[in-house]
Design a protein around this motif. Structure first.
Motif, PDB file in Angstrom:
ATOM      1  N   LEU A 128      44.828  45.407  34.509  1.00 50.93           N
ATOM      2  CA  LEU A 128      45.910  45.403  35.487  1.00 50.93           C
ATOM      3  C   LEU A 128      46.705  44.106  35.413  1.00 50.93           C
ATOM      4  O   LEU A 128      46.113  43.021  35.381  1.00 50.93           O
ATOM      5  CB  LEU A 128      45.322  45.564  36.899  1.00 50.93           C
ATOM      6  CG  LEU A 128      44.490  46.833  37.116  1.00 50.93           C
ATOM      7  CD1 LEU A 128      43.830  46.807  38.492  1.00 50.93           C
ATOM      8  CD2 LEU A 128      45.363  48.073  36.965  1.00 50.93           C
ATOM      9  N   PRO A 129      48.027  44.190  35.408  1.00 48.90           N
ATOM     10  CA  PRO A 129      48.826  42.957  35.401  1.00 48.90           C
ATOM     11  C   PRO A 129      48.633  42.203  36.714  1.00 48.90           C
ATOM     12  O   PRO A 129      48.802  42.792  37.794  1.00 48.90           O
ATOM     13  CB  PRO A 129      50.258  43.466  35.239  1.00 48.90           C
ATOM     14  CG  PRO A 129      50.221  44.915  35.572  1.00 48.90           C
ATOM     15  CD  PRO A 129      48.832  45.409  35.372  1.00 48.90           C
ATOM     16  N   PRO A 130      48.263  40.910  36.659  1.00 45.91           N
ATOM     17  CA  PRO A 130      47.879  40.193  37.881  1.00 45.91           C
ATOM     18  C   PRO A 130      49.026  39.914  38.845  1.00 45.91           C
ATOM     19  O   PRO A 130      48.799  39.807  40.044  1.00 45.91           O
ATOM     20  CB  PRO A 130      47.290  38.872  37.360  1.00 45.91           C
ATOM     21  CG  PRO A 130      47.802  38.731  35.965  1.00 45.91           C
ATOM     22  CD  PRO A 130      48.075  40.100  35.445  1.00 45.91           C
ATOM     23  N   ASP A 131      50.239  39.833  38.340  1.00 51.28           N
ATOM     24  CA  ASP A 131      51.333  39.416  39.222  1.00 51.28           C
ATOM     25  C   ASP A 131      52.126  40.597  39.784  1.00 51.28           C
ATOM     26  O   ASP A 131      53.214  40.431  40.319  1.00 51.28           O
ATOM     27  CB  ASP A 131      52.258  38.442  38.464  1.00 51.28           C
ATOM     28  CG  ASP A 131      52.616  38.966  37.085  1.00 51.28           C
ATOM     29  OD1 ASP A 131      52.061  40.022  36.704  1.00 51.28           O
ATOM     30  OD2 ASP A 131      53.439  38.340  36.393  1.00 51.28           O
ATOM     31  N   ARG A 177      50.216  43.463  47.859  1.00 50.10           N
ATOM     32  CA  ARG A 177      49.908  42.116  47.349  1.00 50.10           C
ATOM     33  C   ARG A 177      49.701  42.154  45.835  1.00 50.10           C
ATOM     34  O   ARG A 177      49.262  43.170  45.289  1.00 50.10           O
ATOM     35  CB  ARG A 177      48.609  41.604  47.994  1.00 50.10           C
ATOM     36  CG  ARG A 177      48.708  41.333  49.476  1.00 50.10           C
ATOM     37  CD  ARG A 177      47.740  40.234  49.915  1.00 50.10           C
ATOM     38  NE  ARG A 177      46.452  40.308  49.231  1.00 50.10           N
ATOM     39  CZ  ARG A 177      45.322  40.748  49.787  1.00 50.10           C
ATOM     40  NH1 ARG A 177      45.313  41.182  51.024  1.00 50.10           N
ATOM     41  NH2 ARG A 177      44.191  40.747  49.086  1.00 50.10           N
ATOM     42  N   PRO A 178      49.945  41.023  45.132  1.00 47.01           N
ATOM     43  CA  PRO A 178      49.700  40.999  43.685  1.00 47.01           C
ATOM     44  C   PRO A 178      48.227  41.286  43.384  1.00 47.01           C
ATOM     45  O   PRO A 178      47.329  40.798  44.083  1.00 47.01           O
ATOM     46  CB  PRO A 178      50.069  39.573  43.266  1.00 47.01           C
ATOM     47  CG  PRO A 178      50.891  39.023  44.375  1.00 47.01           C
ATOM     48  CD  PRO A 178      50.486  39.736  45.625  1.00 47.01           C
ATOM     49  N   MET A 179      47.976  42.059  42.322  1.00 45.13           N
ATOM     50  CA  MET A 179      46.613  42.522  42.041  1.00 45.13           C
ATOM     51  C   MET A 179      45.694  41.416  41.531  1.00 45.13           C
ATOM     52  O   MET A 179      44.473  41.568  41.540  1.00 45.13           O
ATOM     53  CB  MET A 179      46.663  43.686  41.036  1.00 45.13           C
ATOM     54  CG  MET A 179      47.364  44.904  41.601  1.00 45.13           C
ATOM     55  SD  MET A 179      47.233  46.338  40.520  1.00 45.13           S
ATOM     56  CE  MET A 179      48.368  45.888  39.222  1.00 45.13           C
ATOM     57  N   GLY A 180      46.301  40.291  41.070  1.00 44.51           N
ATOM     58  CA  GLY A 180      45.483  39.164  40.596  1.00 44.51           C
ATOM     59  C   GLY A 180      44.505  38.690  41.665  1.00 44.51           C
ATOM     60  O   GLY A 180      43.426  38.186  41.342  1.00 44.51           O
ATOM     61  N   GLY A 181      44.841  38.864  42.944  1.00 43.01           N
ATOM     62  CA  GLY A 181      43.961  38.405  44.019  1.00 43.01           C
ATOM     63  C   GLY A 181      42.987  39.470  44.495  1.00 43.01           C
ATOM     64  O   GLY A 181      42.273  39.267  45.467  1.00 43.01           O
ATOM     65  N   TYR A 182      42.927  40.601  43.827  1.00 39.61           N
ATOM     66  CA  TYR A 182      42.070  41.706  44.277  1.00 39.61           C
ATOM     67  C   TYR A 182      40.602  41.485  43.882  1.00 39.61           C
ATOM     68  O   TYR A 182      40.313  40.890  42.843  1.00 39.61           O
ATOM     69  CB  TYR A 182      42.510  43.038  43.650  1.00 39.61           C
ATOM     70  CG  TYR A 182      43.763  43.664  44.241  1.00 39.61           C
ATOM     71  CD1 TYR A 182      44.574  42.972  45.132  1.00 39.61           C
ATOM     72  CD2 TYR A 182      44.114  44.957  43.902  1.00 39.61           C
ATOM     73  CE1 TYR A 182      45.720  43.561  45.652  1.00 39.61           C
ATOM     74  CE2 TYR A 182      45.259  45.554  44.421  1.00 39.61           C
ATOM     75  CZ  TYR A 182      46.055  44.840  45.294  1.00 39.61           C
ATOM     76  OH  TYR A 182      47.182  45.416  45.808  1.00 39.61           O
ATOM     77  N   SER A 183      39.709  42.057  44.670  1.00 36.45           N
ATOM     78  CA  SER A 183      38.284  42.088  44.295  1.00 36.45           C
ATOM     79  C   SER A 183      38.097  43.141  43.197  1.00 36.45           C
ATOM     80  O   SER A 183      38.990  43.967  42.956  1.00 36.45           O
ATOM     81  CB  SER A 183      37.440  42.486  45.510  1.00 36.45           C
ATOM     82  OG  SER A 183      37.741  43.830  45.859  1.00 36.45           O
ATOM     83  N   THR A 184      36.916  43.124  42.558  1.00 36.90           N
ATOM     84  CA  THR A 184      36.642  44.124  41.518  1.00 36.90           C
ATOM     85  C   THR A 184      36.751  45.533  42.090  1.00 36.90           C
ATOM     86  O   THR A 184      37.312  46.430  41.459  1.00 36.90           O
ATOM     87  CB  THR A 184      35.217  43.919  40.953  1.00 36.90           C
ATOM     88  OG1 THR A 184      35.117  42.573  40.533  1.00 36.90           O
ATOM     89  CG2 THR A 184      34.942  44.833  39.778  1.00 36.90           C
ATOM     90  N   GLY A 185      36.226  45.715  43.303  1.00 38.64           N
ATOM     91  CA  GLY A 185      36.260  47.049  43.917  1.00 38.64           C
ATOM     92  C   GLY A 185      37.694  47.533  44.120  1.00 38.64           C
ATOM     93  O   GLY A 185      38.008  48.698  43.878  1.00 38.64           O
TER      94      GLY A 185
END
Ligand SMILES: Nc1ncnc2c1ncn2[C@@H]1O[C@H](COP(=O)(O)OP(=O)(O)OP(=O)(O)O)[C@@H](O)[C@H]1O
Length: 311
Positions: free
Chosen positions: A84-87, A127-135
Motif C-alpha cells: 500500500l502506498p503510505p502517503d 488518513r494516510p495509510m503509512g500510519g495504519y496498523s497491520t490489521g
C-alpha cells in the motif's frame, strides 16, 4: 470455480507446483501449506499473472493462459505482502482500484465507502495509510479485492502478522464475504487450525503437490479418534500398556494419550474405523480381564490430522 489439471510451475532451481490437479467449487476454500509449498505461485497462475510450465487451469470457466484480463475483471486478489502506498488514504486508494476495475467515478466512490465500512474502517479511512496498523492495512487490502463486486476472491495469507484477536476478526470477515455477499473465497494459510472454522473445504499442498482435498467436516470426521481408558488388574498392573500391546499385535495403530483426569489412569488414543474398532476394543479388554472405564470419540482438529500425517 477453479479447475487445474496437472498444473506445474518450474523455476530454474525449484519446482513450485508439481502436476497439481484440483476441482474447487463455490463457498470458502482453504489452501493450506507450509511456507514455500506453492500457494502464492498457484494464485498468480490462476489470475493469469504468471505462466504455468505445464498443465492447464480454468477460473470461472476461463482459461488462465489466454483469458487473464477477463479473469481479473471477475476475481478479486488480496496479495500477501504489504503493497500500500503510505502517503495515500484508504479511500483514495480503494477508489483508484475501483476505477481501475472499470467502475464509473460515482459508483467507485459509493462502493469504496460501503466496502471500507464493511471491513471495519471508518474515520481512519481518510488518513494516510503509512500510519495504519497491520490489521488496518490488511483490511484495506481486503477492501480493494472486494470493491468491484467479484464472483471470487483469492486471499493470500490474510491473517499474516495479526495478533490472535485481529486474526479472529479477519476470519469472521472472510466468512461473511461468502455468507453476506455470496462471493466465493480461496484463502491461503500456513496455519491449519484457523481454517477449520472458516472454510467449507480444505486443500492441502506440500512441495507443490496435492496432499489432500476434502470438505472440512470429512477431514475431521474421517479421522475420529477414540480415547480408551481401562482399569489395571493383578495380572496386568499396567492395564493400558497391556491393551496397547494387544491392539498393536492386531495391527491397530495406537498412541499414548497421557494421563486422563486427575486420579484417573492413562488414556490410549487410536483411530476409529467403524464399528469393528469398537468391537475389537471391547473384546480385547475383556480378553485381558481388564475393566473398560471409558471409550469415547474425540473429534480431531485439522492441525492434529497433519501432525498425524507427518509422522
Ligand atoms: N519468481 C521465482 N523465482 C524462483 N523461485 C520462486 C519464484 N517464486 C517462488 N519461487 C519458489 O517457489 C516455491 C513456492 O513459492 P510460493 O511463494 O508459491 O510458496 P508459498 O506457499 O506461497 O509460500 P509463502 O507463504 O512463503 O509465500 C518456493 O520454493 C519459492 O522459493
Amino acid at each position: 470455480m477453479i479447475l487445474t489439471e496437472s498444473l506445474s510451475k518450474r523455476f530454474p532451481r525449484v519446482t513450485a507446483l508439481d502436476r497439481l490437479t484440483l476441482d474447487i467449487g463455490s463457498g470458502v476454500t482453504g489452501l493450506v501449506g507450509a511456507n514455500g509449498a506453492g500457494k502464492s505461485t498457484l494464485i498468480k497462475i490462476l489470475l493469469g499473472l504468471a505462466p504455468a510450465s505445464g498443465g492447464r487451469a480454468e477460473v470461472l470457466g476461463l482459461d488462465v493462459g489466454t483469458e487473464g484480463p477477463a479473469i481479473r475483471a471477475r476475481v478479486g486478489y488480496m496479495p500477501e505482502h504489504d503493497c500500500l502506498p503510505p502517503d495515500v488514504s484508504a479511500t483514495e486508494f480503494v477508489v483508484h482500484m475501483a476505477r481501475m476495475s472499470g467502475l464509473p467515478p460515482t459508483a467507485a466512490r459509493e462502493r469504496t465507502a460501503d466496502t471500507l465500512r464493511h471491513v471495519g474502517l471508518y474515520e481512519e479511512r481518510y488518513r494516510p495509510m503509512g500510519g495504519y496498523s497491520t490489521g488496518m492495512k490488511q483490511r484495506v487490502k481486503l477492501a480493494q479485492a472486494l470493491v468491484h463486486d467479484p464472483d471470487l476472491v483469492l486471499l493470500d495469507e490474510p491473517t499474516n502478522g495479526l495478533d490472535p484477536a485481529g486474526r479472529d476478526d479477519m476470519l469472521d470477515l472472510i466468512r461473511r464475504i461468502h455468507s453476506d455477499f455470496g462471493i466465493s473465497v480461496l484463502v491461503t494459510s500456513h496455519l491449519l487450525g484457523e481454517l477449520e472454522r472458516t472454510c467449507d473445504h480444505v486443500v492441502v499442498i506440500d512441495g507443490g503437490a496435492l496432499l489432500r482435498s476434502s470438505s472440512t467436516t470429512d477431514f475431521t470426521r474421517s479421522t475420529a479418534t477414540l480415547a480408551v481408558e481401562v482399569t489395571d488388574s493383578d495380572e496386568h498392573p499396567d492395564g493400558i500398556g497391556a491393551l496397547r500391546e494387544a491392539l498393536e499385535a492386531r495391527g491397530v495403530r495406537t498412541e499414548d494419550g497421557g494421563a486422563g483426569l486427575p486420579g484417573a489412569g492413562r488414556i490410549l488414543l487410536l483411530t476409529a474405523d467403524g464399528d469393528a474398532t469398537y468391537d475389537l476394543i471391547r473384546d480385547t479388554v475383556a480378553g485381558l480381564g481388564l475393566g473398560l472405564v471409558r471409550m469415547e470419540q474425540r473429534r480431531h482438529h485439522i492441525s492434529e490430522v497433519f501432525r498425524h500425517d507427518d509422522r
